[in-house]
Design an enzyme around this catalytic site. Structure first.
Site, mmCIF file in Angstrom:
data_model
loop_
_atom_site.group_PDB
_atom_site.id
_atom_site.type_symbol
_atom_site.label_atom_id
_atom_site.label_comp_id
_atom_site.label_asym_id
_atom_site.label_seq_id
_atom_site.Cartn_x
_atom_site.Cartn_y
_atom_site.Cartn_z
ATOM 1 N N THR A 8 0.848 -1.193 0.000
ATOM 2 C CA THR A 8 0.000 0.000 0.000
ATOM 3 C C THR A 8 0.884 1.244 0.000
ATOM 4 O O THR A 8 2.008 1.205 0.496
ATOM 5 C CB THR A 8 -0.929 0.040 1.241
ATOM 6 O OG1 THR A 8 -1.808 1.153 1.124
ATOM 7 C CG2 THR A 8 -0.155 0.154 2.537
ATOM 8 N N ASN A 10 -0.824 3.984 1.004
ATOM 9 C CA ASN A 10 -1.733 4.769 1.835
ATOM 10 C C ASN A 10 -1.180 4.863 3.266
ATOM 11 O O ASN A 10 -1.045 3.856 3.966
ATOM 12 C CB ASN A 10 -3.098 4.057 1.804
ATOM 13 C CG ASN A 10 -4.122 4.707 2.681
ATOM 14 O OD1 ASN A 10 -3.828 5.162 3.785
ATOM 15 N ND2 ASN A 10 -5.348 4.754 2.196
ATOM 16 N N ALA A 11 -0.846 6.084 3.697
ATOM 17 C CA ALA A 11 -0.196 6.291 4.996
ATOM 18 C C ALA A 11 -1.086 5.828 6.148
ATOM 19 O O ALA A 11 -0.611 5.249 7.128
ATOM 20 C CB ALA A 11 0.153 7.764 5.170
ATOM 21 N N GLU A 40 -3.096 -1.727 -11.587
ATOM 22 C CA GLU A 40 -4.522 -1.713 -11.924
ATOM 23 C C GLU A 40 -5.226 -2.889 -11.252
ATOM 24 O O GLU A 40 -4.807 -4.043 -11.414
ATOM 25 C CB GLU A 40 -4.699 -1.795 -13.442
ATOM 26 C CG GLU A 40 -5.985 -1.139 -13.859
ATOM 27 C CD GLU A 40 -6.176 -1.161 -15.368
ATOM 28 O OE1 GLU A 40 -7.310 -0.953 -15.805
ATOM 29 O OE2 GLU A 40 -5.197 -1.399 -16.089
ATOM 30 N N ASP A 69 -7.312 -5.974 0.239
ATOM 31 C CA ASP A 69 -8.347 -5.194 -0.429
ATOM 32 C C ASP A 69 -9.576 -5.270 0.458
ATOM 33 O O ASP A 69 -9.890 -6.335 0.987
ATOM 34 C CB ASP A 69 -8.634 -5.735 -1.824
ATOM 35 C CG ASP A 69 -9.368 -4.702 -2.662
ATOM 36 O OD1 ASP A 69 -8.951 -3.530 -2.681
ATOM 37 O OD2 ASP A 69 -10.387 -5.047 -3.295
ATOM 38 N N PHE A 149 -11.850 6.568 8.629
ATOM 39 C CA PHE A 149 -11.867 7.025 7.237
ATOM 40 C C PHE A 149 -13.027 6.354 6.520
ATOM 41 O O PHE A 149 -13.782 5.564 7.101
ATOM 42 C CB PHE A 149 -10.525 6.683 6.555
ATOM 43 C CG PHE A 149 -10.326 5.212 6.307
ATOM 44 C CD1 PHE A 149 -10.022 4.359 7.353
ATOM 45 C CD2 PHE A 149 -10.464 4.672 5.032
ATOM 46 C CE1 PHE A 149 -9.852 2.994 7.139
ATOM 47 C CE2 PHE A 149 -10.296 3.313 4.799
ATOM 48 C CZ PHE A 149 -9.991 2.481 5.859
ATOM 49 N N GLY A 150 -13.136 6.645 5.228
ATOM 50 C CA GLY A 150 -14.113 5.962 4.375
ATOM 51 C C GLY A 150 -15.529 6.056 4.912
ATOM 52 O O GLY A 150 -16.015 7.134 5.287
ATOM 53 N N ASP A 152 -16.683 4.878 7.669
ATOM 54 C CA ASP A 152 -16.775 4.744 9.131
ATOM 55 C C ASP A 152 -17.894 5.595 9.751
ATOM 56 O O ASP A 152 -18.585 5.118 10.655
ATOM 57 C CB ASP A 152 -15.438 5.119 9.796
ATOM 58 C CG ASP A 152 -14.416 3.993 9.704
ATOM 59 O OD1 ASP A 152 -14.798 2.869 9.336
ATOM 60 O OD2 ASP A 152 -13.237 4.249 9.993
ATOM 61 N N ARG A 178 -10.665 -5.495 9.129
ATOM 62 C CA ARG A 178 -9.215 -5.497 8.915
ATOM 63 C C ARG A 178 -8.507 -6.106 10.130
ATOM 64 O O ARG A 178 -7.614 -6.924 9.985
ATOM 65 C CB ARG A 178 -8.725 -4.064 8.651
ATOM 66 C CG ARG A 178 -7.293 -3.989 8.155
ATOM 67 C CD ARG A 178 -6.911 -2.610 7.680
ATOM 68 N NE ARG A 178 -7.685 -2.205 6.518
ATOM 69 C CZ ARG A 178 -8.746 -1.401 6.563
ATOM 70 N NH1 ARG A 178 -9.136 -0.870 7.690
ATOM 71 N NH2 ARG A 178 -9.400 -1.113 5.462
HETATM 72 P P1 IMP Z 1 -9.015 -0.476 0.836
HETATM 73 O O1 IMP Z 1 -8.992 -1.609 -0.130
HETATM 74 O O2 IMP Z 1 -8.689 -0.935 2.249
HETATM 75 O O3 IMP Z 1 -8.184 0.695 0.395
HETATM 76 O O4 IMP Z 1 -10.503 0.028 0.919
HETATM 77 C C1 IMP Z 1 -11.209 0.484 -0.210
HETATM 78 C C2 IMP Z 1 -12.315 1.400 0.223
HETATM 79 O O5 IMP Z 1 -13.247 0.686 1.051
HETATM 80 C C3 IMP Z 1 -11.857 2.575 1.077
HETATM 81 O O6 IMP Z 1 -11.457 3.662 0.281
HETATM 82 C C4 IMP Z 1 -13.132 2.888 1.871
HETATM 83 O O7 IMP Z 1 -14.023 3.644 1.087
HETATM 84 C C5 IMP Z 1 -13.722 1.516 2.100
HETATM 85 N N1 IMP Z 1 -13.231 0.956 3.371
HETATM 86 C C6 IMP Z 1 -12.406 -0.109 3.544
HETATM 87 N N2 IMP Z 1 -12.136 -0.337 4.834
HETATM 88 C C7 IMP Z 1 -12.822 0.617 5.512
HETATM 89 C C8 IMP Z 1 -12.941 0.908 6.901
HETATM 90 O O8 IMP Z 1 -12.351 0.282 7.792
HETATM 91 N N3 IMP Z 1 -13.738 1.935 7.203
HETATM 92 C C9 IMP Z 1 -14.399 2.670 6.278
HETATM 93 N N4 IMP Z 1 -14.294 2.463 4.976
HETATM 94 C C10 IMP Z 1 -13.519 1.434 4.587
#
Ligand code: IMP
Length: 193
Positions: A8, A10-11, A40, A69, A149-150, A152, A178
């Site tokens: 990743t 992502n920090a 990709e 992911d 984030f996201g 949450d 996670r």
């Molecule tokens: P990633 O694959 O972990 O980067 O997650 C992809 C997307 O899923 C993120 O950009 C968020 O929109 C959403 N997402 C994944 N995990 C979380 C979480 O723990 N909380 C909130 N949104 C999440």
């Protein structure tokens, strides 16, 4: 010391991994330490995409690689946004994604959903291992909380009356998709030594 590459850039995610793996004597690297370029994610499942990322890193290092992911599946929306969670809305920001999700949920009686994390771990010998974790909950009717984030601020886990964004990192790690997935990864890593 064992070296682990987290696939990743992502920090925020890297920091979550560091806190979950901190008691292991390992040196952690990320995509920021390699020149891999854009990967990709063309898979159809969370694990497919994790594997694509892990294999891209495997081309440049034989260290142990962890790629994940994650995403949100909302049952009333046919499991969307799913693997498209990050880019659900056009602007693809957390705020615009949450706004779109609230709009799509306005007419839905069933607000149940789950977060999923899939991890692909490639060991030094090139063996591919799969791990998954999930967290069931409900989509709230408005954003609440400032942590995380996201999605949450919109996600209330089963058994709770607050959103994930109203929990600190430690509380979220205990129950999150996670956290659950990575504890399985951790048990696997501890068994290696
Ligand atoms: P990633 O694959 O972990 O980067 O997650 C992809 C997307 O899923 C993120 O950009 C968020 O929109 C959403 N997402 C994944 N995990 C979380 C979480 O723990 N909380 C909130 N949104 C999440």
């Amino acid at each position: 010391m064992k070296q682990i590459v987290i696939a990743t850039a992502n920090a925020h995610k890297l920091q979550e991994y560091q806190s979950l793996l901190e008691h292991l004597k390992v040196e952690i690297f990320s995509l920021r330490d390699f020149d891999i370029g854009y990967i990709e994610e063309t898979g159809e499942t969370f694990f497919d995409n994790a594997k694509i990322k892990a294999l891209a890193v495997r081309k440049v290092t034989n260290s142990l690689i962890i790629a994940d992911d994650s995403g949100l599946e909302v049952f009333a929306l046919d499991n969307k946004p799913g693997i498209h969670s990050r880019r659900f809305s056009k602007a693809a920001t957390d705020a615009s994604n949450n706004k779109l999700l609230l709009e799509k949920m306005a007419s839905k009686a069933d607000r149940s959903a789950r977060f999923v994390t899939a991890v692909c771990l490639i060991d030094e010998a090139g063996n591919i291992n799969r791990f998954e974790g999930e967290l069931h909950g409900y989509i709230h009717t408005a954003c609440e909380g400032t942590h995380g984030f996201g999605y949450d601020p919109l996600f209330i886990p089963v058994g709770y009356t607050k959103t994930l964004a109203e929990m600190d990192q430690t509380e979220k790690n205990k129950i999150s998709h996670r956290g659950r997935c990575l504890r399985k990864v951790l048990a696997f890593l501890e068994d290696l030594d």
